[in-house]
Design a protein around this motif. Structure first.
Motif, PDB file in Angstrom:
ATOM      1  N   ASN A 236       0.830  -1.212   0.000  1.00 22.83           N
ATOM      2  CA  ASN A 236       0.000   0.000   0.000  1.00 22.83           C
ATOM      3  C   ASN A 236       0.864   1.262   0.000  1.00 22.83           C
ATOM      4  N   THR A 237       2.009   1.208   0.672  1.00 28.53           N
ATOM      5  CA  THR A 237       2.909   2.357   0.725  1.00 28.53           C
ATOM      6  C   THR A 237       3.643   2.515  -0.610  1.00 28.53           C
ATOM      7  N   LYS A 238       3.797   3.738  -1.046  1.00 29.51           N
ATOM      8  CA  LYS A 238       4.483   4.019  -2.311  1.00 29.51           C
ATOM      9  C   LYS A 238       5.933   3.527  -2.250  1.00 29.51           C
ATOM     10  N   VAL A 239       6.377   2.899  -3.345  1.00 30.82           N
ATOM     11  CA  VAL A 239       7.745   2.394  -3.457  1.00 30.82           C
ATOM     12  C   VAL A 239       8.483   3.177  -4.541  1.00 30.82           C
ATOM     13  N   MET A 240       9.737   3.497  -4.265  1.00 27.82           N
ATOM     14  CA  MET A 240      10.579   4.188  -5.245  1.00 27.82           C
ATOM     15  C   MET A 240      11.955   3.515  -5.260  1.00 27.82           C
ATOM     16  N   MET A 241      12.493   3.285  -6.446  1.00 34.29           N
ATOM     17  CA  MET A 241      13.809   2.667  -6.594  1.00 34.29           C
ATOM     18  C   MET A 241      14.902   3.736  -6.546  1.00 34.29           C
ATOM     19  N   VAL A 242      16.058   3.354  -5.967  1.00 37.41           N
ATOM     20  CA  VAL A 242      17.166   4.297  -5.834  1.00 37.41           C
ATOM     21  C   VAL A 242      18.450   3.640  -6.334  1.00 37.41           C
ATOM     22  N   HIS A 243      19.114   4.269  -7.305  1.00 39.54           N
ATOM     23  CA  HIS A 243      20.418   3.798  -7.763  1.00 39.54           C
ATOM     24  C   HIS A 243      21.465   4.010  -6.671  1.00 39.54           C
ATOM     25  N   ASP A 244      22.530   3.205  -6.693  1.00 33.08           N
ATOM     26  CA  ASP A 244      23.550   3.244  -5.639  1.00 33.08           C
ATOM     27  C   ASP A 244      24.081   4.650  -5.379  1.00 33.08           C
ATOM     28  N   THR A 245      24.347   5.409  -6.441  1.00 27.25           N
ATOM     29  CA  THR A 245      24.963   6.734  -6.284  1.00 27.25           C
ATOM     30  C   THR A 245      23.970   7.818  -5.872  1.00 27.25           C
ATOM     31  N   ASP A 246      22.682   7.485  -5.842  1.00 23.46           N
ATOM     32  CA  ASP A 246      21.661   8.507  -5.584  1.00 23.46           C
ATOM     33  C   ASP A 246      21.139   8.512  -4.146  1.00 23.46           C
ATOM     34  N   TRP A 247      21.661   7.651  -3.283  1.00 23.95           N
ATOM     35  CA  TRP A 247      21.090   7.563  -1.931  1.00 23.95           C
ATOM     36  C   TRP A 247      21.192   8.862  -1.134  1.00 23.95           C
ATOM     37  N   PRO A 248      22.342   9.543  -1.098  1.00 22.75           N
ATOM     38  CA  PRO A 248      22.378  10.804  -0.328  1.00 22.75           C
ATOM     39  C   PRO A 248      21.335  11.810  -0.812  1.00 22.75           C
ATOM     40  N   ALA A 249      21.219  11.964  -2.124  1.00 27.06           N
ATOM     41  CA  ALA A 249      20.241  12.911  -2.655  1.00 27.06           C
ATOM     42  C   ALA A 249      18.818  12.469  -2.353  1.00 27.06           C
ATOM     43  N   ALA A 250      18.551  11.182  -2.437  1.00 26.84           N
ATOM     44  CA  ALA A 250      17.205  10.671  -2.162  1.00 26.84           C
ATOM     45  C   ALA A 250      16.819  10.908  -0.710  1.00 26.84           C
ATOM     46  N   ILE A 251      17.734  10.661   0.202  1.00 25.74           N
ATOM     47  CA  ILE A 251      17.442  10.886   1.622  1.00 25.74           C
ATOM     48  C   ILE A 251      17.231  12.368   1.904  1.00 25.74           C
ATOM     49  N   ASN A 252      18.083  13.238   1.324  1.00 23.44           N
ATOM     50  CA  ASN A 252      17.916  14.690   1.512  1.00 23.44           C
ATOM     51  C   ASN A 252      16.574  15.164   0.974  1.00 23.44           C
ATOM     52  N   TRP A 253      16.185  14.655  -0.193  1.00 24.19           N
ATOM     53  CA  TRP A 253      14.895  15.035  -0.792  1.00 24.19           C
ATOM     54  C   TRP A 253      13.739  14.605   0.098  1.00 24.19           C
ATOM     55  N   ALA A 254      13.803  13.391   0.630  1.00 23.02           N
ATOM     56  CA  ALA A 254      12.737  12.889   1.499  1.00 23.02           C
ATOM     57  C   ALA A 254      12.637  13.723   2.771  1.00 23.02           C
TER      58      ALA A 254
END
Length: 343
Positions: A236-254
């Motif tokens: 039910n919760t939205k899922v998003m895929m993250v490439h290895d090099t994108d984790w810092p940016a993904a966490i900052n965005w969240a």
């Protein structure tokens, strides 16, 4: 309806339920299947009803011995026999053109082909043998949701709706079988769904090219194999895929958007983001094998977390070997959405 938990010592009782048209979930090396006699249309209809599964989605027929397939398929090719000798019992499903009226149309989705598999689990092989008939066995969950990899997952989705669950512990592989289309004897074999048996393994055994069909069926199209719909395996919760090099940016965005985030990843990524996330499901190690084994359990665990998450971020892997199977399931769970830094 009372749902009974069967163990190793009560397989005969579970088999009797199936022979009479009841539904019993069973373990395999891949995921748990929802078992019903493949020869009883009313029992198969219950499978669709209980799962909420579209009736045009064909079912895999599970057998306890390769010889059972001959009742439904004329003149198995040398290629088919070679694959069965090499990979059965195991996580390989084979699609054949079948004899007219040899299986109820509700099993085949109205197609002239059917899919067959011999699972690599001793309890389930005993169950099929004692039921004395082949069993359909789609994943034992609510249709479209993450597949079950333990009896507890089946109980969560289906208790009170089916007669029983044969508890064989946690599954070993964690994603569904490879589906290989052999229905055109003169054509090139085609993988319709990747699994633990990789394209390269099949080509080595067959000494010929094997194609990989990446086509996803539309709403009005009848799929030839399970799992070919665009969105599938989704919590039910939205899922998003993250490439290895994108984790810092993904966490900052969240964090900037005040999302409560859950993460599915191996130890390396999990440790790097642990302090910035609300919940983590950590795979056993950083390998694609561990990711495949933990994917569905992780999606379920985070989706049901008391942290009330807004978003699940999942690690990606190279699409080779079992990594292809993992990414196939993850892409559908995420509706093919990757984190992009300019979001």
């Amino acid at each position: 309806m009372e749902t009974k938990l069967f163990d190793q010592d009560h397989i005969a009782e579970a088999a009797a339920v199936l022979a009479k048209g009841g539904l019993v979930a069973f373990p395999t090396e891949t995921v748990y299947g929802l078992g019903a006699s493949a020869l009883l249309p009313d029992a198969v209809a219950q499978v669709y009803q209980v799962k909420g599964r579209p009736s045009d989605n064909p079912l895999i027929v599970h057998v306890a011995a390769a010889e059972q397939v001959a009742a439904f398929v004329d003149n198995l090719s040398p290629m088919a026999k070679q694959l069965m000798d090499t990979f059965w019992p195991g996580p390989l499903t084979l699609i054949f053109k079948i004899k007219p009226d040899s299986l109820p149309s509700i099993v085949t989705g109205g197609l002239t082909t059917a899919a067959f598999r011999m699972p690599d689990h001793p309890q389930t092989l005993a169950l099929i043998s004692q039921a004395q008939q082949p069993l359909v066995g789609p994943s034992a969950n609510t249709s479209g949701k993450p597949s079950p990899t333990s009896a507890a997952h089946v109980w969560h989705d289906l208790h009170g709706k089916i007669a029983g669950i044969l508890d064989g512990g946690a599954t070993r592989i964690g994603v569904e079988s490879t589906v290989l289309d052999l229905s055109d004897p003169s054509g090139t074999p085609i993988i319709l769904r990747p699994g633990a048996i990789a394209k390269e393994q099949l080509e080595t055994v067959l000494e010929t090219e094997v194609l990989l069909d990446k086509h996803l069926v539309s709403a009005g199209e009848v799929p030839k194999a399970p799992g070919m719909k665009y969105k599938h395996y989704a919590p039910n919760t939205k899922v998003m895929m993250v490439h290895d090099t994108d984790w810092p940016a993904a966490i900052n965005w969240a964090q900037a958007n005040h999302f409560k985030v859950g993460v599915l990843a191996g130890p390396t990524i999990a440790e790097a983001v642990r302090k910035e996330t609300a919940a983590i499901y950590q795979y056993f190690d950083d390998s694609p094998e561990a990711a495949a084994r933990g994917l569905f359990a992780g999606l379920r665990a985070l989706d049901e977390s008391t942290a009330a998450l807004d978003l699940l971020l999942a690690a990606t892997f190279t699409e080779a070997g079992i990594g292809a199977a993992y990414m196939n399931r993850l892409k559908k769970a995420a509706n093919h959405e990757y984190f992009q830094e300019n979001k």
